[in-house]
Design an enzyme around this catalytic site. Sequence first.
Site, PDB file in Angstrom:
ATOM      1  N   GLY A 129     -40.986 -38.077   7.141  1.00  0.00           N
ATOM      2  CA  GLY A 129     -42.403 -38.240   6.779  1.00  0.00           C
ATOM      3  C   GLY A 129     -42.543 -38.508   5.290  1.00  0.00           C
ATOM      4  O   GLY A 129     -42.381 -37.603   4.479  1.00  0.00           O
ATOM      5  N   VAL A 130     -42.814 -39.778   4.932  1.00  0.00           N
ATOM      6  CA  VAL A 130     -42.925 -40.096   3.506  1.00  0.00           C
ATOM      7  C   VAL A 130     -44.360 -40.519   3.181  1.00  0.00           C
ATOM      8  O   VAL A 130     -44.616 -41.620   2.707  1.00  0.00           O
ATOM      9  CB  VAL A 130     -41.880 -41.151   3.042  1.00  0.00           C
ATOM     10  CG1 VAL A 130     -40.541 -40.497   2.820  1.00  0.00           C
ATOM     11  CG2 VAL A 130     -41.762 -42.304   4.030  1.00  0.00           C
ATOM     12  N   GLY A 131     -45.297 -39.614   3.470  1.00  0.00           N
ATOM     13  CA  GLY A 131     -46.701 -39.826   3.100  1.00  0.00           C
ATOM     14  C   GLY A 131     -46.927 -39.337   1.688  1.00  0.00           C
ATOM     15  O   GLY A 131     -46.062 -39.492   0.811  1.00  0.00           O
ATOM     16  N   LYS A 174     -59.197 -21.837   6.381  1.00  0.00           N
ATOM     17  CA  LYS A 174     -58.917 -23.237   6.726  1.00  0.00           C
ATOM     18  C   LYS A 174     -60.065 -23.740   7.586  1.00  0.00           C
ATOM     19  O   LYS A 174     -60.664 -22.969   8.338  1.00  0.00           O
ATOM     20  CB  LYS A 174     -57.612 -23.298   7.535  1.00  0.00           C
ATOM     21  CG  LYS A 174     -56.960 -24.644   7.576  1.00  0.00           C
ATOM     22  CD  LYS A 174     -55.987 -24.854   6.445  1.00  0.00           C
ATOM     23  CE  LYS A 174     -55.363 -26.223   6.486  1.00  0.00           C
ATOM     24  NZ  LYS A 174     -54.443 -26.464   5.379  1.00  0.00           N
ATOM     25  N   VAL A 222     -46.899 -36.359   0.186  1.00  0.00           N
ATOM     26  CA  VAL A 222     -45.906 -35.441  -0.394  1.00  0.00           C
ATOM     27  C   VAL A 222     -44.504 -36.043  -0.325  1.00  0.00           C
ATOM     28  O   VAL A 222     -43.767 -36.059  -1.324  1.00  0.00           O
ATOM     29  CB  VAL A 222     -45.914 -34.076   0.353  1.00  0.00           C
ATOM     30  CG1 VAL A 222     -44.859 -33.151  -0.230  1.00  0.00           C
ATOM     31  CG2 VAL A 222     -47.291 -33.425   0.275  1.00  0.00           C
TER      32      VAL A 222
HETATM   33  P1  NAD Z   1     -49.596 -37.415   4.918  1.00  0.00           P
HETATM   34  O1  NAD Z   1     -50.457 -37.597   6.099  1.00  0.00           O
HETATM   35  O2  NAD Z   1     -49.908 -38.140   3.652  1.00  0.00           O
HETATM   36  O3  NAD Z   1     -48.063 -37.803   5.275  1.00  0.00           O
HETATM   37  C1  NAD Z   1     -47.445 -37.436   6.459  1.00  0.00           C
HETATM   38  C2  NAD Z   1     -46.508 -38.585   6.836  1.00  0.00           C
HETATM   39  O4  NAD Z   1     -45.744 -38.153   7.962  1.00  0.00           O
HETATM   40  C3  NAD Z   1     -47.221 -39.859   7.229  1.00  0.00           C
HETATM   41  O5  NAD Z   1     -46.700 -40.954   6.504  1.00  0.00           O
HETATM   42  C4  NAD Z   1     -46.938 -39.988   8.725  1.00  0.00           C
HETATM   43  O6  NAD Z   1     -46.823 -41.327   9.136  1.00  0.00           O
HETATM   44  C5  NAD Z   1     -45.631 -39.261   8.839  1.00  0.00           C
HETATM   45  N1  NAD Z   1     -45.318 -38.737  10.162  1.00  0.00           N
HETATM   46  C6  NAD Z   1     -46.134 -38.158  11.082  1.00  0.00           C
HETATM   47  N2  NAD Z   1     -45.441 -37.780  12.165  1.00  0.00           N
HETATM   48  C7  NAD Z   1     -44.156 -38.117  11.930  1.00  0.00           C
HETATM   49  C8  NAD Z   1     -42.958 -37.982  12.652  1.00  0.00           C
HETATM   50  N3  NAD Z   1     -42.911 -37.415  13.852  1.00  0.00           N
HETATM   51  N4  NAD Z   1     -41.808 -38.431  12.090  1.00  0.00           N
HETATM   52  C9  NAD Z   1     -41.813 -38.995  10.857  1.00  0.00           C
HETATM   53  N5  NAD Z   1     -42.924 -39.164  10.129  1.00  0.00           N
HETATM   54  C10 NAD Z   1     -44.073 -38.737  10.658  1.00  0.00           C
HETATM   55  O7  NAD Z   1     -49.518 -35.839   4.696  1.00  0.00           O
HETATM   56  P2  NAD Z   1     -49.021 -35.069   3.409  1.00  0.00           P
HETATM   57  O8  NAD Z   1     -50.177 -34.693   2.589  1.00  0.00           O
HETATM   58  O9  NAD Z   1     -47.864 -35.813   2.795  1.00  0.00           O
HETATM   59  O10 NAD Z   1     -48.480 -33.717   4.076  1.00  0.00           O
HETATM   60  C11 NAD Z   1     -47.249 -33.688   4.760  1.00  0.00           C
HETATM   61  C12 NAD Z   1     -47.035 -32.290   5.319  1.00  0.00           C
HETATM   62  O11 NAD Z   1     -47.041 -31.342   4.250  1.00  0.00           O
HETATM   63  C13 NAD Z   1     -48.147 -31.819   6.289  1.00  0.00           C
HETATM   64  O12 NAD Z   1     -47.568 -30.962   7.241  1.00  0.00           O
HETATM   65  C14 NAD Z   1     -49.067 -31.019   5.403  1.00  0.00           C
HETATM   66  O13 NAD Z   1     -49.815 -30.052   6.132  1.00  0.00           O
HETATM   67  C15 NAD Z   1     -48.051 -30.365   4.483  1.00  0.00           C
HETATM   68  N6  NAD Z   1     -48.608 -29.959   3.197  1.00  0.00           N
HETATM   69  C16 NAD Z   1     -49.227 -30.872   2.405  1.00  0.00           C
HETATM   70  C17 NAD Z   1     -49.748 -30.469   1.186  1.00  0.00           C
HETATM   71  C18 NAD Z   1     -50.421 -31.445   0.251  1.00  0.00           C
HETATM   72  O14 NAD Z   1     -50.687 -31.069  -0.896  1.00  0.00           O
HETATM   73  N7  NAD Z   1     -50.684 -32.681   0.660  1.00  0.00           N
HETATM   74  C19 NAD Z   1     -49.646 -29.133   0.785  1.00  0.00           C
HETATM   75  C20 NAD Z   1     -48.990 -28.226   1.616  1.00  0.00           C
HETATM   76  C21 NAD Z   1     -48.468 -28.653   2.835  1.00  0.00           C
END
Ligand code: NAD
Length: 366
Positions: free
Chosen positions: A192-194, A92, A196
């Site tokens: 968290g609705v980003g 990482k 994923v």
């Molecule tokens: P992202 O940044 O697109 O979405 C994260 C969302 O969480 C954002 O909308 C943010 O506003 C929200 N958020 C942050 N803190 C918060 C809180 N306290 N309460 C509610 N919402 C909150 O990230 P992502 O790519 O969707 O990843 C989400 C999680 O999954 C991360 O922990 C990431 O490490 C993990 N993950 C992602 C992937 C991937 O393929 N993107 C793969 C494995 C693990």
Amino acid sequence: MSDLPLFEKTASPSLFDSMQTFDHEMIVHCNDNKTGLRAIVAVHNTTLGPAMGGTRMWTYASEAEAVTDALRLSRGMTLKNALAGINVGGGKAVIMGDARTQKTEALLRRFGQFINNLNGKYYTAEDVGMTSEDMIHVHHETPFVTGMPVYAGGSGDPGSMTAYGVYLGIKASVKQLTGSDSLSGKKILIQGVGSVGADLAEHLAKENAKLFIYDIYPSVMQKVAAQTGATIVEEEDVYSMELDVFAPCALGAGLNPETIPQLNCAIVAGSANNQLLDEISDAIALSERGILYAPDFLVNAGGIINVSLELEGYNYERAKRLTEKIYDRTLENFAIASEKKITTHHAALKMAQSRIDALGHNLLYR
Ligand code: NAD
């Protein structure tokens, strides 16, 4: 079979001590005064192949915090990749800085040069604070990068494959408790609705789950609510709401001594990395509360499965099929935990370690 040492909350003040404790192979500090780049690349274990894991750009409060994150996340990638059945080790990178204001083309290209110097020992991709487009800049300086947009020759944003795997992990968890994997009418909250979480919401809505969402950004929540019919909840209700499934898809360490006693759900299964603040005591606390925990690094492997296939020649169908194995692997994990009377998290560590131990001596390239 040797057991991996379990991770405590923080790394030791001595870098070598931390590396030794968790058996890291290599850690590299990268500095460039001109672009302001300060990055750390951690290679945890390359038994199964070159180290692979995304780059995170984050406003760390200190260098120690960034190092701890790199050590912790890279070890997590070793476990995730081994468990996912893919042929890459764990690594990482973290870049210290604000992705909204400090991420420039020059910084990303300088970062790419440092990655290139590692000669393929570590392959990167996007993580929090990074996008598929950013990987194009990194790729100008090195071939050791994955996850570029499809139009640029990559496999695209891994978030949707991650969401697909988490969705299957949720179905397997529901099957474990009810005997059926139907999600119809099941109360599920996504925190968290980003990237994923939004895709996961689509999968769950299609199965008529009773969906609830919360995100710190109202506009993000409103968009997902409009697309899926989900109900937006208040921040103070996130942990205590009565639910079938709580799906953490924001940042890590959300499951801790403060939040676990509040939980009022049957299952925890989501995408966030390192959901447990302490992987020993918090896993036990969940189990003692009778909550079924689907280990994060088991169910969130879809994205790394997707990008790792770029090393062998990317094929979407193959990535999807490998991701679909998460369903059976989740059920296997529950069976092992129950048989050995250990937490599901501990059982997932054992499953990952056993693949590394079994293959380690047979791999030709070592
Ligand atoms: P992202 O940044 O697109 O979405 C994260 C969302 O969480 C954002 O909308 C943010 O506003 C929200 N958020 C942050 N803190 C918060 C809180 N306290 N309460 C509610 N919402 C909150 O990230 P992502 O790519 O969707 O990843 C989400 C999680 O999954 C991360 O922990 C990431 O490490 C993990 N993950 C992602 C992937 C991937 O393929 N993107 C793969 C494995 C693990």
